[in-house]
Design an enzyme around this catalytic site. Structure first.
Site, PDB file in Angstrom:
ATOM      1  N   SER A 247       0.818  -1.208   0.000  1.00  0.00           N
ATOM      2  CA  SER A 247       0.000   0.000   0.000  1.00  0.00           C
ATOM      3  C   SER A 247       0.862   1.273   0.000  1.00  0.00           C
ATOM      4  O   SER A 247       1.765   1.390  -0.821  1.00  0.00           O
ATOM      5  CB  SER A 247      -0.954  -0.054   1.190  1.00  0.00           C
ATOM      6  N   HIS A 388      -7.598  -5.686  -0.862  1.00  0.00           N
ATOM      7  CA  HIS A 388      -6.386  -4.951  -0.531  1.00  0.00           C
ATOM      8  C   HIS A 388      -5.764  -5.565   0.731  1.00  0.00           C
ATOM      9  O   HIS A 388      -6.334  -5.445   1.821  1.00  0.00           O
ATOM     10  CB  HIS A 388      -6.806  -3.498  -0.265  1.00  0.00           C
TER      11      HIS A 388
HETATM   12  C1  GCU Z   1      -5.430   4.789   1.491  1.00  0.00           C
HETATM   13  C2  GCU Z   1      -4.807   5.580   0.363  1.00  0.00           C
HETATM   14  C3  GCU Z   1      -3.923   4.714  -0.534  1.00  0.00           C
HETATM   15  C4  GCU Z   1      -2.940   3.932   0.315  1.00  0.00           C
HETATM   16  C5  GCU Z   1      -3.667   3.188   1.407  1.00  0.00           C
HETATM   17  C6  GCU Z   1      -2.755   2.479   2.411  1.00  0.00           C
HETATM   18  O1  GCU Z   1      -6.362   3.901   0.954  1.00  0.00           O
HETATM   19  O2  GCU Z   1      -5.846   6.188  -0.363  1.00  0.00           O
HETATM   20  O3  GCU Z   1      -3.210   5.513  -1.445  1.00  0.00           O
HETATM   21  O4  GCU Z   1      -2.174   3.076  -0.499  1.00  0.00           O
HETATM   22  O5  GCU Z   1      -4.432   4.096   2.167  1.00  0.00           O
HETATM   23  O6  GCU Z   1      -1.598   2.791   2.552  1.00  0.00           O
HETATM   24  O7  GCU Z   1      -3.279   1.626   3.124  1.00  0.00           O
END
Ligand code: GCU
Length: 410
Positions: A247, A388
């Site tokens: 992420s 995710h």
């Molecule tokens: C949010 C953000 C993303 C990121 C994510 C994370 O969803 O919008 O850009 O990758 O957090 O780091 O969990």
């Protein structure tokens, strides 16, 4: 009619798509800003690579401060995982501009193979969350928020994220594993860059006005921290390192891999916007959405492209290209629309011609692999089923790739 003309005819009749298999992400990774075609590895490395780094510094992550000075001290070293591992807590203290910042790198190495190649990545919630070990101090805050800063995390957080880090399997496969809490390097909230490594690097707030458009944000600082940790690992006999991240920390791993050629393999898991996903597609998270919620991750200039991604003089396939000729692995999850899995595949695919200059193979198929499949060689992409997350299946793919990179003969 030759197949090529049919393709042309077809694409001319199709409505404009954000990005499909027949169109390529722009700008072209092999054409320098002055129009020079980079048709060999030496020209690409001498002319194109430096200008791409510069573009990302100016427009996305901010300029890179000189590497911070640090000293290392083993604060605790013992046998772990039933004797199969040596576990070290390495105190890495950064210093500069009259200030010090103490951080901790937690390292697991196969007991019989202390110079094994190692996976290095930052974690979200503290080293004690990565493994359920009563001997590890609970020292990070529950979250990188102003309210949480300085507050001790609850005991119940121990091992709370262990599911994401199959350390025993990683060691069993002949690799080490090291991690540090990202909030140690830079707490993850917008405090005007007064905390974390920023002030030590001369990248804190200015007395004279707003920060420069290319002042480094948090991703830049986390990436620099990863590079310092890679060097610190030499104290423990580790020379070969893969950098990984999930992420926002996947975005960070990519920028770290781009900046530091010492990383032999760079792994981005579900990194999305500002990571592996193409910005100009505007699918899932957009530049507007990310810079509104997380302005501190990037340099101030990146926000100027909110809603006008087409004006960006780069796109994220060029970030992946910066890893060439080293190995890179981009991972997506099928239900993670926010991170735009298709945009992540296309970026990895469209970076791949650069590896061709080095006589290496990247991704050669036009369209994304099916869910559950993997494609590519030195540039590799997999699409896992699900949300995710960072899962055992992702690690199975990473380990397979790392085998090829570090243990080509096995
Ligand atoms: C949010 C953000 C993303 C990121 C994510 C994370 O969803 O919008 O850009 O990758 O957090 O780091 O969990």
């Amino acid at each position: 009619m030759p197949a090529g003309s049919l393709l042309l005819l077809l694409s001319a009749t199709l409505p404009a798509m954000p990005q499909d298999a027949t169109s390529r992400a722009t700008p072209d990774p092999l054409t320098a800003v002055d129009g020079t075609a980079c048709s060999d590895a030496a020209t690409w490395t001498a002319a194109r690579r430096p200008e791409l780094l510069e573009l990302f510094e100016q427009h996305v992550y901010g300029r890179t401060p000189a590497p911070p000075a640090f000293r290392c001290e083993i604060s605790d070293q013992r046998s772990a995982l039933g004797g199969d591992a040596r576990r070290t807590r390495l105190k890495v203290t950064f210093h500069g501009n009259g200030a010090e910042l103490e951080t901790e790198l937690l390292v697991f190495q196969p007991a019989e193979h202390l110079d094994a190649p190692l996976f290095l990545g930052l974690n979200f919630r503290g080293n004690h969350t990565v493994v359920d070990d009563p001997d590890l101090p609970v020292r990070a805050t529950p979250a990188g928020t102003p309210e949480g800063l300085g507050r001790r995390a609850p005991e119940s957080d121990r091992g709370e994220r262990a599911r994401r880090y199959p350390i025993a399997t990683i060691l069993d496969r002949g690799f080490g594993f090291a991690t540090a809490w990202y909030g140690d390097l830079d707490p993850d909230f917008d405090d005007g860059f007064r905390n974390g490594l920023h002030p030590l690097l001369g990248a804190g707030p200015t007395e004279t006005g707003p920060r420069a458009a290319d002042a480094p944000g948090s991703i830049a600082i986390w990436a620099i921290g990863l590079s310092s940790y890679r060097k610190a690992l030499r104290v423990l006999g580790v020379e070969s390192v893969a950098v990984f991240g999930h992420s926002r920390l996947g975005k960070t791993a990519l920028w770290a891999g781009a900046l530091d050629p010492g990383f032999a393999l760079t792994i981005s898991n579900d990194s999305g916007c500002g990571g592996a996903a193409l910005s100009k597609r505007k699918q899932g998270e957009t530049v507007e959405a990310i810079t509104r919620r997380f302005p501190h991750w990037f340099c101030p200039r990146f926000a100027e492209y909110a809603g006008r991604e087409e004006a960006l003089p780069l796109d994220q396939h060029l970030l992946i290209a910066l890893m060439a000729p080293r190995a890179v692995h981009v991972a997506s999850a099928s239900e993670d629309a926010w991170a735009d899995p298709e945009g992540e595949f296309l970026a990895a695919r469209d970076a791949s011609p650069v590896w061709g200059l080095f006589g290496l193979r990247g991704i050669e198929q036009e369209t994304s692999p099916a869910v559950g499949e993997v494609t590519g060689e030195q540039v590799r992409y997999h699409l896992r089923a699900g949300k995710h997350d960072l899962t055992g299946e992702d690690w199975r793919r990473f380990l397979h790739h790392a085998d090829r990179v570090f243990y080509a003969s096995r």
